[in-house]
Write a protein that holds these residues in place. Structure first.
Motif, PDB file in Angstrom:
ATOM      1  N   ALA A  97     -17.702   2.454   4.322  1.00  0.00           N
ATOM      2  CA  ALA A  97     -17.245   3.283   5.437  1.00  0.00           C
ATOM      3  C   ALA A  97     -16.611   2.430   6.524  1.00  0.00           C
ATOM      4  CB  ALA A  97     -18.422   4.086   5.995  1.00  0.00           C
ATOM      5  N   ARG A  98     -17.224   1.284   6.807  1.00  0.00           N
ATOM      6  CA  ARG A  98     -16.644   0.381   7.807  1.00  0.00           C
ATOM      7  C   ARG A  98     -15.322  -0.192   7.327  1.00  0.00           C
ATOM      8  NH1 ARG A  98     -22.145  -2.100   8.777  1.00  0.00           N
ATOM      9  NH2 ARG A  98     -21.473  -3.606   7.212  1.00  0.00           N
ATOM     10  N   LEU A  99     -15.238  -0.491   6.029  1.00  0.00           N
ATOM     11  CA  LEU A  99     -13.994  -1.045   5.480  1.00  0.00           C
ATOM     12  C   LEU A  99     -12.848  -0.057   5.654  1.00  0.00           C
ATOM     13  CD1 LEU A  99     -12.951  -3.559   3.894  1.00  0.00           C
ATOM     14  CD2 LEU A  99     -13.222  -2.181   1.824  1.00  0.00           C
ATOM     15  N   ARG A 100     -13.122   1.200   5.382  1.00  0.00           N
ATOM     16  CA  ARG A 100     -12.081   2.220   5.569  1.00  0.00           C
ATOM     17  C   ARG A 100     -11.635   2.253   7.027  1.00  0.00           C
ATOM     18  NH1 ARG A 100     -11.749   8.435   3.433  1.00  0.00           N
ATOM     19  NH2 ARG A 100     -10.035   9.082   4.792  1.00  0.00           N
ATOM     20  N   GLU A 101     -12.580   2.197   7.950  1.00  0.00           N
ATOM     21  CA  GLU A 101     -12.229   2.221   9.367  1.00  0.00           C
ATOM     22  C   GLU A 101     -11.441   0.967   9.744  1.00  0.00           C
ATOM     23  OE1 GLU A 101     -14.428   2.569  13.755  1.00  0.00           O
ATOM     24  OE2 GLU A 101     -15.600   2.603  11.899  1.00  0.00           O
ATOM     25  N   SER A 102     -11.843  -0.183   9.203  1.00  0.00           N
ATOM     26  CA  SER A 102     -11.173  -1.444   9.539  1.00  0.00           C
ATOM     27  C   SER A 102      -9.731  -1.480   9.055  1.00  0.00           C
ATOM     28  CB  SER A 102     -11.932  -2.627   8.928  1.00  0.00           C
ATOM     29  OG  SER A 102     -13.228  -2.737   9.478  1.00  0.00           O
ATOM     30  N   SER A 103      -9.439  -0.766   7.973  1.00  0.00           N
ATOM     31  CA  SER A 103      -8.068  -0.787   7.435  1.00  0.00           C
ATOM     32  C   SER A 103      -7.079  -0.146   8.393  1.00  0.00           C
ATOM     33  CB  SER A 103      -8.021  -0.090   6.082  1.00  0.00           C
ATOM     34  OG  SER A 103      -8.282   1.304   6.202  1.00  0.00           O
ATOM     35  N   GLY A 104      -7.546   0.750   9.265  1.00  0.00           N
ATOM     36  CA  GLY A 104      -6.716   1.321  10.316  1.00  0.00           C
ATOM     37  C   GLY A 104      -5.397   1.881   9.833  1.00  0.00           C
ATOM     38  N   GLU A 105      -4.297   1.354  10.366  1.00  0.00           N
ATOM     39  CA  GLU A 105      -2.968   1.848  10.015  1.00  0.00           C
ATOM     40  C   GLU A 105      -2.604   1.554   8.562  1.00  0.00           C
ATOM     41  OE1 GLU A 105       0.343  -0.281  11.769  1.00  0.00           O
ATOM     42  OE2 GLU A 105      -1.000  -1.968  12.260  1.00  0.00           O
ATOM     43  N   HIS A 106      -3.385   0.719   7.904  1.00  0.00           N
ATOM     44  CA  HIS A 106      -3.110   0.369   6.510  1.00  0.00           C
ATOM     45  C   HIS A 106      -4.031   1.107   5.538  1.00  0.00           C
ATOM     46  CE1 HIS A 106      -0.370  -2.618   7.960  1.00  0.00           C
ATOM     47  NE2 HIS A 106      -1.326  -3.313   8.543  1.00  0.00           N
ATOM     48  N   HIS A 107      -4.576   2.226   5.990  1.00  0.00           N
ATOM     49  CA  HIS A 107      -5.462   2.965   5.098  1.00  0.00           C
ATOM     50  C   HIS A 107      -4.747   3.439   3.842  1.00  0.00           C
ATOM     51  CE1 HIS A 107      -7.408   6.706   3.574  1.00  0.00           C
ATOM     52  NE2 HIS A 107      -8.373   5.823   3.457  1.00  0.00           N
ATOM     53  N   ASP A 108      -3.457   3.777   3.961  1.00  0.00           N
ATOM     54  CA  ASP A 108      -2.728   4.214   2.769  1.00  0.00           C
ATOM     55  C   ASP A 108      -2.644   3.100   1.733  1.00  0.00           C
ATOM     56  OD1 ASP A 108      -1.072   2.775   4.496  1.00  0.00           O
ATOM     57  OD2 ASP A 108       0.760   3.754   3.782  1.00  0.00           O
ATOM     58  N   LEU A 139       7.905   1.323  -6.848  1.00  0.00           N
ATOM     59  CA  LEU A 139       8.224   2.741  -6.652  1.00  0.00           C
ATOM     60  C   LEU A 139       7.000   3.604  -6.953  1.00  0.00           C
ATOM     61  CD1 LEU A 139      11.776   2.896  -8.276  1.00  0.00           C
ATOM     62  CD2 LEU A 139      11.209   2.830  -5.834  1.00  0.00           C
ATOM     63  N   TRP A 140       6.260   3.240  -7.988  1.00  0.00           N
ATOM     64  CA  TRP A 140       5.016   3.953  -8.300  1.00  0.00           C
ATOM     65  C   TRP A 140       4.031   3.801  -7.145  1.00  0.00           C
ATOM     66  CZ3 TRP A 140       1.871   2.914 -13.451  1.00  0.00           C
ATOM     67  CH2 TRP A 140       0.897   3.912 -13.605  1.00  0.00           C
ATOM     68  N   ARG A 141       3.873   2.583  -6.649  1.00  0.00           N
ATOM     69  CA  ARG A 141       2.973   2.341  -5.514  1.00  0.00           C
ATOM     70  C   ARG A 141       3.395   3.160  -4.300  1.00  0.00           C
ATOM     71  NH1 ARG A 141       0.360  -2.336  -4.473  1.00  0.00           N
ATOM     72  NH2 ARG A 141       1.696  -2.700  -2.664  1.00  0.00           N
ATOM     73  N   GLN A 142       4.698   3.242  -4.050  1.00  0.00           N
ATOM     74  CA  GLN A 142       5.190   3.990  -2.900  1.00  0.00           C
ATOM     75  C   GLN A 142       4.846   5.464  -3.015  1.00  0.00           C
ATOM     76  OE1 GLN A 142       6.791   2.809   0.076  1.00  0.00           O
ATOM     77  NE2 GLN A 142       6.034   4.877   0.539  1.00  0.00           N
ATOM     78  N   ARG A 143       4.981   6.022  -4.199  1.00  0.00           N
ATOM     79  CA  ARG A 143       4.645   7.432  -4.382  1.00  0.00           C
ATOM     80  C   ARG A 143       3.164   7.687  -4.123  1.00  0.00           C
ATOM     81  NH1 ARG A 143       7.816   9.762  -9.733  1.00  0.00           N
ATOM     82  NH2 ARG A 143       9.959   9.490  -8.979  1.00  0.00           N
ATOM     83  N   ILE A 144       2.328   6.755  -4.516  1.00  0.00           N
ATOM     84  CA  ILE A 144       0.894   6.910  -4.252  1.00  0.00           C
ATOM     85  C   ILE A 144       0.632   6.817  -2.757  1.00  0.00           C
ATOM     86  CG2 ILE A 144      -1.393   5.890  -4.609  1.00  0.00           C
ATOM     87  CD1 ILE A 144      -0.402   5.000  -7.385  1.00  0.00           C
ATOM     88  N   ARG A 145       1.255   5.849  -2.089  1.00  0.00           N
ATOM     89  CA  ARG A 145       1.098   5.729  -0.638  1.00  0.00           C
ATOM     90  C   ARG A 145       1.545   7.002   0.059  1.00  0.00           C
ATOM     91  NH1 ARG A 145       2.959   0.315  -1.377  1.00  0.00           N
ATOM     92  NH2 ARG A 145       5.086   0.992  -0.988  1.00  0.00           N
ATOM     93  N   ASP A 146       2.649   7.572  -0.413  1.00  0.00           N
ATOM     94  CA  ASP A 146       3.166   8.787   0.215  1.00  0.00           C
ATOM     95  C   ASP A 146       2.144   9.918   0.171  1.00  0.00           C
ATOM     96  OD1 ASP A 146       5.532   7.537   0.783  1.00  0.00           O
ATOM     97  OD2 ASP A 146       6.655   8.440  -0.870  1.00  0.00           O
ATOM     98  N   HIS A 147       1.346   9.948  -0.879  1.00  0.00           N
ATOM     99  CA  HIS A 147       0.313  10.986  -0.972  1.00  0.00           C
ATOM    100  C   HIS A 147      -0.619  10.912   0.233  1.00  0.00           C
ATOM    101  CE1 HIS A 147      -2.893  13.525  -2.648  1.00  0.00           C
ATOM    102  NE2 HIS A 147      -3.717  12.595  -2.202  1.00  0.00           N
ATOM    103  N   PHE A 148      -0.980   9.699   0.631  1.00  0.00           N
ATOM    104  CA  PHE A 148      -1.943   9.533   1.729  1.00  0.00           C
ATOM    105  C   PHE A 148      -1.278   9.616   3.091  1.00  0.00           C
ATOM    106  CE2 PHE A 148      -3.838   7.509  -1.964  1.00  0.00           C
ATOM    107  CZ  PHE A 148      -5.080   8.128  -1.978  1.00  0.00           C
ATOM    108  N   THR A 149      -0.063   9.098   3.234  1.00  0.00           N
ATOM    109  CA  THR A 149       0.607   9.199   4.526  1.00  0.00           C
ATOM    110  C   THR A 149       0.990  10.637   4.830  1.00  0.00           C
ATOM    111  OG1 THR A 149       2.718   8.636   3.459  1.00  0.00           O
ATOM    112  CG2 THR A 149       1.471   6.844   4.476  1.00  0.00           C
TER     113      THR A 149
END
Length: 330
Positions: free
Chosen positions: A242-253, A312-322
């Motif tokens: 849970a802390r790791l997720r919070e620490s990732s901040g703007e890079h959570h995607d 491109l595959w990675r970008q599509r996955i990131r887009d899901h979260f952003t």
């Protein structure tokens, strides 16, 4: 004679189990039951390497690897693939051992097998790198996911030369892997991010601090590597995740991207441990089934010319979260 040569190769190339453990590497990790389990992973890689570098018949390697518990079997395949790669590039040898391994028993572990190729690259001069990637027939995700070999190279350099690659934050010279030299360092950083998870003994705060010591432009790929390692390898409790997720901040995607790739690799291998399920939920808010669905629905197999298909595959996955984050913010 072949058996004797295999024994000699093992003595020359294979590190001891102690030397790849956290104390052996000099990492500032407080020994706990969790860290002891975590360091069995590099030791499993060494075990697979020892079996592979002896050069036995493929069926014998497969039998040995099948006796490794499912939790660690993929890592043992990493080591066996590393050995096969080194054997394939030796002068006078037929270059088919790695292909036979990955088209056969290693097929379901192909994601980790690519990483093993990267471990071999770390021990070879660059002039031989063009020989390490085999031509594979009907193996899923090839060659798109071959960038994991570069990831593996980055992991190896950070794990075994930590001062230079982590403390001094070395930047690697470009290499035209898959025809995209400008992407090479990014894939290396993804591997360094995975290594930071092990170097810091899965301590979420130490890992986040390590990532944040790198320049801002390198942190996204580092966080993706952290997410992959935290999910695939485990070693952290619920509070730490849970802390790791919070620490990732703007890079959570990016962190969540690593989660999705880890679950994809685990499900493709046919074994998802409890710690991977827990990490998927706490780091990315996903069930295992949903994470696999995201990976499958976003898959890219061909490049657009500007970016590798892998990115491109990675970008599509990131887009899901952003996109999801924007919906929540709105």
């Amino acid at each position: 004679m072949p058996k004797l040569l295999g024994v000699l190769r093992k003595r020359i190339f294979a590190p001891s189990l102690a030397s790849v453990g956290f104390a052996g590497r000099g990492f500032a990790v407080t020994p706990t039951a969790a860290t002891a389990r975590l360091e069995t992973i590099p030791q499993a890689v060494v075990t697979g390497f020892e079996w592979g570098i002896e050069g036995p018949e493929l069926w014998e390697i497969e039998r040995r690897l099948d006796m490794v518990e499912p939790l660690l079997r993929g890592f043992a395949y990493e080591g066996a693939t590393m050995a096969a790669t080194l054997l394939d590039v030796m002068p006078g040898r037929k270059r088919d051992r790695t292909a036979k391994l990955l088209e056969g028993p290693g097929r379901q572990h192909v994601f980790l097998a690519y990483i093993g190729i990267g471990f071999a690259m770390a021990r070879l001069p660059r002039v031989l790198w063009k020989k390490v990637l085999p031509e594979l027939t009907d193996v899923p995700y090839h060659p798109t996911m071959s960038w994991l070999a570069v990831d593996g190279y980055g992991f190896d350099r950070a794990y075994f030369d930590t001062k230079r690659w982590v403390d001094e934050q070395r930047v690697e010279a470009p290499y035209p892997w898959a025809g995209a030299p400008e992407y090479f360092q990014r894939a290396v950083d993804q591997g360094i991010g995975r290594a930071l998870w092990f170097i810091n003994g899965a301590d979420d705060r130490a890992v986040a601090d390590a990532v944040n010591r790198f320049p801002a432009e390198r942190r996204p790929d580092l966080w993706a590597g952290v997410g992959l390692a935290a999910t695939f390898a485990g070693g952290c409790d619920e509070l730490g995740l849970a802390r790791l997720r919070e620490s990732s901040g703007e890079h959570h995607d990016e962190l969540a991207l690593g989660v999705v790739f880890a679950i994809k690799a685990r499900t493709f291998a046919g074994f998802v441990p409890e710690h991977s399920e827990r990490a998927a939920q706490l780091l990315a808010g996903l069930t295992v089934d949903r994470a696999r669905e995201i990976a499958d629905s976003t898959e890219v197999t061909e490049s657009d010319g500007a970016e590798p298909a892998y990115e491109l595959w990675r970008q599509r996955i990131r887009d899901h979260f952003t996109t999801g984050a924007r919906r929540l913010a709105g």
